[in-house]
Motif scaffolding. Structure first.
Motif, mmCIF file in Angstrom:
data_model
loop_
_atom_site.group_PDB
_atom_site.id
_atom_site.type_symbol
_atom_site.label_atom_id
_atom_site.label_comp_id
_atom_site.label_asym_id
_atom_site.label_seq_id
_atom_site.Cartn_x
_atom_site.Cartn_y
_atom_site.Cartn_z
ATOM 1 N N GLU A 37 64.868 -20.362 -13.674
ATOM 2 C CA GLU A 37 66.066 -19.648 -13.240
ATOM 3 C C GLU A 37 67.171 -20.657 -12.949
ATOM 4 O O GLU A 37 66.891 -21.808 -12.603
ATOM 5 C CB GLU A 37 65.779 -18.815 -11.994
ATOM 6 C CG GLU A 37 65.264 -19.619 -10.828
ATOM 7 C CD GLU A 37 64.883 -18.772 -9.628
ATOM 8 O OE1 GLU A 37 64.942 -17.541 -9.728
ATOM 9 O OE2 GLU A 37 64.523 -19.367 -8.583
ATOM 10 N N HIS A 40 67.823 -20.021 -7.196
ATOM 11 C CA HIS A 40 67.078 -18.965 -6.513
ATOM 12 C C HIS A 40 68.073 -17.989 -5.910
ATOM 13 O O HIS A 40 68.914 -18.358 -5.089
ATOM 14 C CB HIS A 40 66.193 -19.571 -5.418
ATOM 15 C CG HIS A 40 65.102 -18.664 -4.974
ATOM 16 N ND1 HIS A 40 64.205 -18.083 -5.848
ATOM 17 C CD2 HIS A 40 64.742 -18.218 -3.738
ATOM 18 C CE1 HIS A 40 63.351 -17.339 -5.185
ATOM 19 N NE2 HIS A 40 63.660 -17.398 -3.904
ATOM 20 N N LEU A 45 66.177 -10.613 -8.400
ATOM 21 C CA LEU A 45 65.086 -9.883 -7.758
ATOM 22 C C LEU A 45 64.143 -9.187 -8.751
ATOM 23 O O LEU A 45 62.926 -9.144 -8.495
ATOM 24 C CB LEU A 45 65.655 -8.871 -6.760
ATOM 25 C CG LEU A 45 64.643 -8.069 -5.950
ATOM 26 C CD1 LEU A 45 63.751 -8.973 -5.105
ATOM 27 C CD2 LEU A 45 65.369 -7.054 -5.052
ATOM 28 N N TYR A 48 61.293 -11.443 -9.446
ATOM 29 C CA TYR A 48 60.393 -11.648 -8.312
ATOM 30 C C TYR A 48 59.524 -10.415 -8.072
ATOM 31 O O TYR A 48 58.336 -10.544 -7.741
ATOM 32 C CB TYR A 48 61.185 -11.983 -7.043
ATOM 33 C CG TYR A 48 62.239 -13.049 -7.212
ATOM 34 C CD1 TYR A 48 62.060 -14.115 -8.086
ATOM 35 C CD2 TYR A 48 63.451 -12.983 -6.515
ATOM 36 C CE1 TYR A 48 63.038 -15.095 -8.252
ATOM 37 C CE2 TYR A 48 64.429 -13.951 -6.670
ATOM 38 C CZ TYR A 48 64.222 -14.993 -7.542
ATOM 39 O OH TYR A 48 65.193 -15.947 -7.700
ATOM 40 N N LYS A 51 56.714 -10.351 -10.484
ATOM 41 C CA LYS A 51 55.685 -11.338 -10.132
ATOM 42 C C LYS A 51 54.871 -10.884 -8.926
ATOM 43 O O LYS A 51 53.637 -10.847 -8.970
ATOM 44 C CB LYS A 51 56.345 -12.692 -9.846
ATOM 45 C CG LYS A 51 55.361 -13.822 -9.549
ATOM 46 C CD LYS A 51 56.110 -15.133 -9.328
ATOM 47 C CE LYS A 51 55.166 -16.313 -9.212
ATOM 48 N NZ LYS A 51 54.140 -16.190 -8.189
ATOM 49 N N HIS A 52 55.528 -10.509 -7.848
ATOM 50 C CA HIS A 52 54.834 -10.166 -6.604
ATOM 51 C C HIS A 52 54.006 -8.896 -6.744
ATOM 52 O O HIS A 52 52.918 -8.791 -6.161
ATOM 53 C CB HIS A 52 55.840 -9.990 -5.465
ATOM 54 C CG HIS A 52 56.343 -11.262 -4.884
ATOM 55 N ND1 HIS A 52 55.775 -11.867 -3.781
ATOM 56 C CD2 HIS A 52 57.371 -12.070 -5.249
ATOM 57 C CE1 HIS A 52 56.428 -12.981 -3.484
ATOM 58 N NE2 HIS A 52 57.402 -13.125 -4.370
ATOM 59 N N VAL A 66 58.173 -19.484 -10.531
ATOM 60 C CA VAL A 66 59.515 -19.340 -11.089
ATOM 61 C C VAL A 66 60.294 -20.548 -10.585
ATOM 62 O O VAL A 66 60.505 -20.710 -9.387
ATOM 63 C CB VAL A 66 60.186 -18.029 -10.633
ATOM 64 C CG1 VAL A 66 61.601 -17.943 -11.200
ATOM 65 C CG2 VAL A 66 59.363 -16.826 -11.069
ATOM 66 N N VAL A 256 59.766 -7.508 -1.145
ATOM 67 C CA VAL A 256 59.677 -8.699 -1.985
ATOM 68 C C VAL A 256 60.835 -9.641 -1.676
ATOM 69 O O VAL A 256 60.662 -10.859 -1.551
ATOM 70 C CB VAL A 256 59.664 -8.322 -3.477
ATOM 71 C CG1 VAL A 256 59.809 -9.569 -4.350
ATOM 72 C CG2 VAL A 256 58.385 -7.578 -3.833
ATOM 73 N N GLU A 260 60.716 -13.550 -0.466
ATOM 74 C CA GLU A 260 61.332 -14.630 -1.236
ATOM 75 C C GLU A 260 62.413 -15.364 -0.435
ATOM 76 O O GLU A 260 62.656 -16.545 -0.665
ATOM 77 C CB GLU A 260 61.941 -14.070 -2.520
ATOM 78 C CG GLU A 260 60.935 -13.746 -3.608
ATOM 79 C CD GLU A 260 60.404 -14.989 -4.294
ATOM 80 O OE1 GLU A 260 61.148 -15.999 -4.385
ATOM 81 O OE2 GLU A 260 59.240 -14.960 -4.743
#
Length: 326
Positions: A37, A40, A45, A48, A51-52, A66, A256, A260
């Motif tokens: 990326e 951050h 989002l 993320y 992924k989560h 990431v 999430v 993060e």
């Protein structure tokens, strides 16, 4: 986690999220990939959440990390060098790379709309851009999008020379306004919600001006598209499911985001995510529309970052997103 996956699959089956690839009950070998990326950001989002919440795993993709590259060009360079498979940044960087002989493509939307807001103290009267006259506007450094958007607004209002524009490091726009050394701050999330929590008010939302704006896209190399189109399609489908989940269950998205960005106030994070959902910053699907692409490129041309023409069909490969949203 399995229960959450089952619930999400039920939602997909009910049409709340659409995917062209069915869930595989039996375990399969995972494709392990790296995502780079630009930085951050809450804007990313959907990546993320995928992924989560195990959405990548549902498509037999493992994402151990990431990685933040520090800039769009650096993130894309990693992809073109074969060090990572996908990158997240503005589509214009794909065009810049192509001008240098690179073979990247934008394949999926991830942050749409122009996610920039102008804030001011409660006592400042603002009903239209004409009210910027005589004001000091604090904004991040050029050539950032927030800087470009406010400059274009000033020009379109015929106020060039009538507005004092003070450029500061991105992320520090609120300070001068809160201390009384500036009138208006033009900034991104989560600074918007941080400003509101300290008594500022939104006076202008660029999301209203540009509801279709390809701010950030998922990008990959032409080599990846040619050699592993199945992986590319599965990745785009995962992002599409993630976007659907964000819109059908904002609490999951906020949870999430809190994980993060644990250094931020949870209330600020929640408010930022909610505002971006409501303002279509997180689009409802992965399509990069021609209107969104054109708005983003024209804005870069306005400020002089892009001096040549960039065309949708050259930079965007929409074949995967078309399959994902069917």
């Amino acid at each position: 986690m399995k229960a959450l996956h089952s619930l999400r699959k039920m939602m997909i089956g009910l049409g709340l999220a659409v995917s062209v690839i069915p869930f595989q009950a039996q375990a399969k070998d995972m494709d392990t990939i790296l995502i780079n990326e630009a930085f951050h950001s809450l804007l990313y989002l959907p990546v993320y959440v995928a992924k989560h919440e195990g959405i990548f795993n549902d498509y037999d993709i493992e994402v151990p990390v990431v990685r933040s590259a520090g800039s769009g060009p650096a993130a894309l360079a990693s992809v073109l060098a074969g060090e990572s498979q996908f990158s997240v940044h503005g589509p214009e960087h794909v065009g810049f790379a192509q001008e240098q002989g690179g073979s990247g493509k934008a394949i999926s939307a991830v942050a749409n709309s122009a996610p920039v807001w102008a804030l001011a103290r409660p006592d400042l009267d603002y009903t239209s851009p004409a009210d910027l006259a005589g004001k000091e506007v604090v904004v991040g450094l050029a050539p950032g999008t927030s800087n470009t958007l406010i400059k274009r607004l000033i020009e379109e209002a015929g106020l060039e020379g009538d507005v004092t524009l003070t450029e500061v490091q991105n992320g520090s726009e609120l300070g001068p306004v809160l201390s009384g050394r500036g009138d208006i701050a033009v900034t991104y999330q989560p600074q918007v919600e941080q400003g509101i929590s300290q008594g500022l008010k939104i006076i202008h939302a660029f999301t209203d001006d540009y509801p279709e704006y390809a701010f950030s896209t998922i990008n990959t190399s032409q080599e990846m598209i040619d050699n592993n189109p199945d992986l590319v399609l599965r990745f785009v489908n995962a992002i599409n499911d993630s976007l659907a989940l964000i819109h059908t269950d904002s609490d999951v998205a906020k949870a999430v985001a809190r994980e993060e960005f644990g250094d931020l106030s949870g209330e600020v994070v929640d408010a930022a995510v909610q505002r971006m959902i409501e303002n279509n910053v997180y689009p409802k699907d992965v399509m990069i529309t021609k209107e969104a692409f054109t708005n983003a490129i024209e804005m870069q041309q306005f400020v002089g970052n892009i001096k040549s023409e960039m065309y949708y069909d050259d930079i965007v490969d929409d074949s995967f997103s078309i399959k994902a949203v069917r």
